[in-house]
Design a protein around this motif. Structure first.
Motif, PDB file in Angstrom:
ATOM      1  N   SER A   9       0.845  -1.186   0.000  1.00  0.00           N
ATOM      2  CA  SER A   9       0.000   0.000   0.000  1.00  0.00           C
ATOM      3  C   SER A   9       0.885   1.242   0.000  1.00  0.00           C
ATOM      4  N   PRO A  10       0.308   2.433  -0.276  1.00  0.00           N
ATOM      5  CA  PRO A  10       1.128   3.645  -0.249  1.00  0.00           C
ATOM      6  C   PRO A  10       1.851   3.861   1.079  1.00  0.00           C
ATOM      7  N   GLU A  12       2.667   1.698   3.375  1.00  0.00           N
ATOM      8  CA  GLU A  12       3.702   0.681   3.553  1.00  0.00           C
ATOM      9  C   GLU A  12       4.925   0.986   2.700  1.00  0.00           C
ATOM     10  N   HIS A  27      -3.115  -1.094  -8.257  1.00  0.00           N
ATOM     11  CA  HIS A  27      -3.820  -0.431  -7.162  1.00  0.00           C
ATOM     12  C   HIS A  27      -3.216   0.929  -6.815  1.00  0.00           C
ATOM     13  N   LEU A  28      -2.059   1.265  -7.386  1.00  0.00           N
ATOM     14  CA  LEU A  28      -1.387   2.533  -7.115  1.00  0.00           C
ATOM     15  C   LEU A  28      -1.516   3.520  -8.270  1.00  0.00           C
ATOM     16  N   ILE A 141      -5.828   4.433  -6.856  1.00  0.00           N
ATOM     17  CA  ILE A 141      -5.174   4.751  -5.584  1.00  0.00           C
ATOM     18  C   ILE A 141      -6.083   5.553  -4.661  1.00  0.00           C
ATOM     19  N   THR A 143      -8.725   4.772  -3.322  1.00  0.00           N
ATOM     20  CA  THR A 143      -9.297   3.955  -2.244  1.00  0.00           C
ATOM     21  C   THR A 143      -8.491   4.066  -0.957  1.00  0.00           C
ATOM     22  N   TYR A 144      -7.274   4.583  -1.043  1.00  0.00           N
ATOM     23  CA  TYR A 144      -6.424   4.750   0.139  1.00  0.00           C
ATOM     24  C   TYR A 144      -6.558   6.143   0.753  1.00  0.00           C
ATOM     25  N   LEU A 170      -4.908   9.949   4.631  1.00  0.00           N
ATOM     26  CA  LEU A 170      -4.783   8.534   4.306  1.00  0.00           C
ATOM     27  C   LEU A 170      -5.669   7.747   5.257  1.00  0.00           C
ATOM     28  N   GLU A 172      -5.319   4.463   5.945  1.00  0.00           N
ATOM     29  CA  GLU A 172      -4.668   3.247   6.442  1.00  0.00           C
ATOM     30  C   GLU A 172      -4.373   3.293   7.934  1.00  0.00           C
ATOM     31  N   ARG A 181       4.722  11.399   3.246  1.00  0.00           N
ATOM     32  CA  ARG A 181       3.267  11.405   3.093  1.00  0.00           C
ATOM     33  C   ARG A 181       2.795  12.766   2.592  1.00  0.00           C
ATOM     34  N   SER A 188      -2.962  14.968  -4.510  1.00  0.00           N
ATOM     35  CA  SER A 188      -4.084  14.049  -4.369  1.00  0.00           C
ATOM     36  C   SER A 188      -5.436  14.627  -4.743  1.00  0.00           C
TER      37      SER A 188
END
Length: 265
Positions: A9-10, A12, A27-28, A141, A143-144, A170, A172, A181, A188
Motif C-alpha cells: 500500500s502507499p 507501507e 492499485h497505485l 489509488i 481507495t487509500y 490517508l 490506512e 506522506r 491528491s
C-alpha cells in the motif's frame, strides 16, 4: 524487469527505504499511470538516503511518460555542501527514463528572520464535510484516501473559479503526515482547472514541486486542508497551479506548484 513480491500500500511503501526496483501494482495508479505524488515521494525517499541527516527543503519531478508497472529509482549527488545539498533521481524501466527530478536538502543555523505564511481558508472541520468518492476504476489509488470537499466547487462541474478546497487524509492509519506522506498527498486533489470544465478533459502533470514547511514536523492530525488554485492558464493549454496545505489548527504545513497541460486526445 521482473515483478517483485506482492505490491504494498502507499503507506507501507513510504515507510520503507527506497532503493533499486519498486513494485507498482495497478492499485497505485492515478490517471493513466502510477500516481505522480507517490512517484515523487518514492524518488524523494531514495534521494534522502544520500543525505539522511539533512531536512528536505524542496523536491521536484518532471514527468516524461507514464509508469505502468515496476520501475527502478537511480540517484546521484549533485552537490554536497555544509548547509545545502542537492540530489538527483531518475525513475526508469527498460523503456528508458519515465521521470527525472532533483531535491534540495538544507540545514541552516537558527535565526530570528521574520516569517510569512498563507492564511488558511475558512472551513468547517472534516467531520462536518461530506465524503467525495472517486470511482476506483478512474483513480485506483483513491481507495487509500479520504477526501472531504469544502464549499460547492467540484471537478468538471463548470464552476466560475479554478479552485478546489478539501480535507484529505490517508485511511490506512491515524498517523499525521511526515515529509514523504506530505509529498504524496500534495498531489491528491483533482486538477483545480477541472473545476471550471463541464466536460471530461485530462489535465496531467508535467512538473511537480513540493516544499514542506517547518511546521510539518509538529503536525498531530492525519488531516490536511488543501487549497489548489490555478494561477494562470494559457489558450494553448498550459496550466500553472498553486497548492497550499494547513493542519486543522490553521497552521501552514507547506506548498506545491504544478505545471499541467490540458489534453482532450
Amino acid at each position: 524487469m521482473t515483478s517483485l513480491a506482492t505490491p504494498l500500500s502507499p503507506a507501507e511503501l513510504l515507510r520503507r527505504p527506497v532503493s533499486g526496483d519498486i513494485a507498482a501494482g495497478a492499485h497505485l495508479q492515478g490517471f493513466g499511470g502510477l500516481h505522480g505524488g507517490l512517484t515523487l515521494a518514492l524518488m524523494t525517499s531514495a534521494m534522502q538516503g544520500s543525505v539522511p541527516d539533512i531536512p528536505l527543503v524542496s523536491t521536484t519531478a518532471r514527468f516524461h511518460r507514464p509508469i505502468g508497472g515496476d520501475f527502478r529509482v537511480e540517484t546521484s549527488v549533485v552537490r554536497s555542501g555544509r548547509t545545502i545539498s542537492a540530489v538527483g533521481a531518475r525513475a526508469t524501466t527498460a523503456k528508458g527514463i519515465h521521470v527525472d527530478g532533483q531535491a534540495v536538502f538544507g540545514s541552516l543555523k537558527p535565526a530570528s528572520w521574520r516569517t510569512f505564511a498563507p492564511v488558511a481558508p475558512v472551513a468547517p472541520p472534516p467531520e462536518d464535510c461530506e465524503i467525495f468518492t472517486i470511482p476506483p476504476e478512474f483513480v485506483a489509488i483513491s481507495t487509500y484516501m479520504e477526501i472531504r470537499p469544502v464549499g460547492p466547487s467540484r471537478p468538471y462541474a463548470g464552476g466560475a473559479e479554478p479552485e478546489l478546497i478539501a480535507w484529505i487524509r490517508l485511511v490506512e492509519d491515524e498517523e499525521p503526515p511526515d515529509v514523504l506522506r506530505f509529498v504524496f498527498l500534495m498531489d491528491s486533489l483533482a486538477p483545480s482547472y477541472a473545476a471550471v470544465l463541464s466536460t471530461l478533459a485530462l489535465v496531467p502533470t508535467v512538473e511537480l514541486t513540493v516544499r514542506p514547511g517547518g511546521n510539518l514536523a509538529r503536525a498531530d492530525s492525519p488531516w490536511m486542508l488543501l487549497r489548489a488554485r490555478t494561477r494562470a492558464a494559457s489558450a494553448d493549454g498550459w496550466v500553472d497551479e498553486q497548492i497550499d496545505a494547513w493542519g486543522p489548527d490553521g497552521t501552514h504545513l507547506g506548498s506545491a506548484q504544478q505545471l499541467r497541460v490540458v489534453r482532450t486526445d
